[in-house]
Design an enzyme around this catalytic site. Structure first.
Site, PDB file in Angstrom:
ATOM      1  N   GLU A   1     -17.609   9.407 -31.064  1.00  0.00           N
ATOM      2  CA  GLU A   1     -18.286  10.441 -30.110  1.00  0.00           C
ATOM      3  C   GLU A   1     -17.958  11.756 -30.543  1.00  0.00           C
ATOM      4  OE1 GLU A   1     -17.806   8.623 -26.435  1.00  0.00           O
ATOM      5  OE2 GLU A   1     -18.702   6.963 -27.158  1.00  0.00           O
TER       6      GLU A   1
ATOM      7  N   TYR B   1     -14.112   7.643 -19.574  1.00  0.00           N
ATOM      8  CA  TYR B   1     -13.434   6.436 -19.757  1.00  0.00           C
ATOM      9  C   TYR B   1     -12.256   5.905 -18.735  1.00  0.00           C
ATOM     10  CZ  TYR B   1     -16.037   6.106 -24.142  1.00  0.00           C
ATOM     11  OH  TYR B   1     -16.848   5.956 -25.209  1.00  0.00           O
TER      12      TYR B   1
END
Length: 401
Positions: free
Chosen positions: A140, A98
């Protein structure tokens, strides 16, 4: 929740960002792959990049998340986030990635919007990004924990036990873990990622729904060969059809996906089109094994009976349920069979199909099909919250709203 100053800034700039989000997404991917070419070779779907669908899905998800933050600050789009997080988990995405996305996305925003990106605007949209990213990372991490694996460690080697040609365009592969250990549990409707090495050395990944019942010793998935009529030729589906044989090995992820039955006794409507029947078959087999007694309405649309993959299983599994009916629509029905019994001519039309009160619907197939069926279900009184769907490929539902 977005801070009040950022909310004001995002609300004011959302029209400009929204109008440019397609250009931003396009430039983002070009910057990302220039800096990290291995991501395009071994993680991102090259077909979706070539067709532009991944860019549309990214743009749609960012715009939808930002709109939710400013218009409905007390709620979060958990359905959208859950769908994205399941796909990420099946690919083995981890938190550090990310940071990479952030760097190239904000470089693209600054380049496309230019002087409009003041420090205040940059800070506000940075807050939007990390609210979304951290929400996905948290989901996640929970998904990895549920599978008992470390973050990103989702891959195992599997061996092809058998291969069946269901139609000229669809092959079903049955696989087992190569090390002889038990196959990981899954829920009916979930999918796995399959990674193959292509002739140019790229390790491309695609997702395929599991078609058997969760309790079976083997796992099975069906692959439709993607032809190039409306986009790039399917390089992974073509590779699997041409090369994967009994005894071959391939890398397969742990199972993920949020289009799953919730275990309730509610009446169900299971609607599919084309290869979208695969998660529905898993659901039907699970329902039969569990002795589901509430009404189940099975709906499927296809080009012809010959194109209807796993057609015999579709009908047989429906027949195993105590209160179920199947309705198949074919654009090119077999001579003499159109309109006979549960076989209809044309595209799916629910006007004559009874839908029980309290029905929960599950849809899988091309986006136009799912939109059409959803509209018909809403007209029949099925609440929007009870209509669930799975998109094969990038989720363009939000991008096209």
């Amino acid at each position: 929740m977005l801070s009040e100053p950022s909310t004001v800034t995002v609300r004011a700039t959302l029209p400009a960002v929204g109008a440019a989000i397609g250009d931003i997404a396009d430039l983002f991917y070009r910057k990302l792959f220039a800096a990290h070419p291995k991501l395009l070779r071994d993680l991102f779907n090259r077909g979706n990049q070539a067709s532009g669908t991944q860019r549309q899905a990214l743009a749609g998800s960012i715009a939808a998340f930002a709109t939710q933050l400013v218009e409905h600050p007390d709620t979060r789009p958990d359905v959208m986030l859950g769908r994205i997080a399941n796909k990420h988990a099946s690919l083995g995405i981890t938190a550090p990635q990310y940071e990479i996305v952030h760097a190239h996305l904000f470089a693209a925003i600054a380049e496309v919007l230019g002087d409009a990106v003041t420090p205040e605007v940059a800070a506000a949209w940075d807050e939007v990004y990390w609210l979304m990213a951290n929400a996905l990372i948290a989901i996640e991490e929970r998904l990895y924990a549920q599978q008992g694996v470390a973050a990103g460690d989702v891959w195992r080697e599997w061996t092809v036990v058998s291969r069946v040609e269901d139609t000229p365009e669809v092959a079903t592969f049955r696989i087992a873990p190569s090390d002889g250990t038990p196959a990981p549990a899954f829920r009916a409707g979930q999918y796995v990622s399959v990674q193959v090495e292509l002739p140019d050395g790229a390790r491309q990944i695609r997702q395929y729904s599991l078609t058997g019942a969760p309790g079976s010793a083997l796992r099975s998935f069906s692959v439709k060969r993607v032809r190039g009529e409306a986009g790039p030729e399917g390089e992974v589906s073509g590779h699997l059809h041409a090369r994967l044989r009994t005894g071959d090995r391939l890398r397969v992820s742990a199972p993920y996906g949020d289009l799953v039955l919730d275990g309730s006794d509610a009446p169900l409507l299971l609607a599919s089109a084309g290869i979208g029947c695969t998660p529905i078959l898993s659901m039907l087999e699970h329902l039969a094994q569990e002795g589901h007694r509430s009404p189940v309405t099975v709906v499927h649309g296809d080009r012809s009976p010959a194109d209807h993959a796993l057609r015999a299983d579709h009908a047989a599994l429906t027949g195993k349920l105590s209160d179920a009916s199947a309705h198949f629509w074919y654009e090119r029905p077999e001579p003499g069979r159109a309109g006979a019994g549960t076989v209809h001519s044309g595209t799916v039309d629910l006007s004559g199909v009874p839908v029980a009160p309290g029905t929960r619907a599950y849809l899988c197939g091309p986006l136009p099909f799912m939109r059409a069926v959803r509209t018909q279900l809403l007209a029949k009184g099925v609440p929007s919250a009870e209509i669930h769907y799975e998109v094969f490929g990038p989720d363009l539902w939000l991008a096209q709203d």
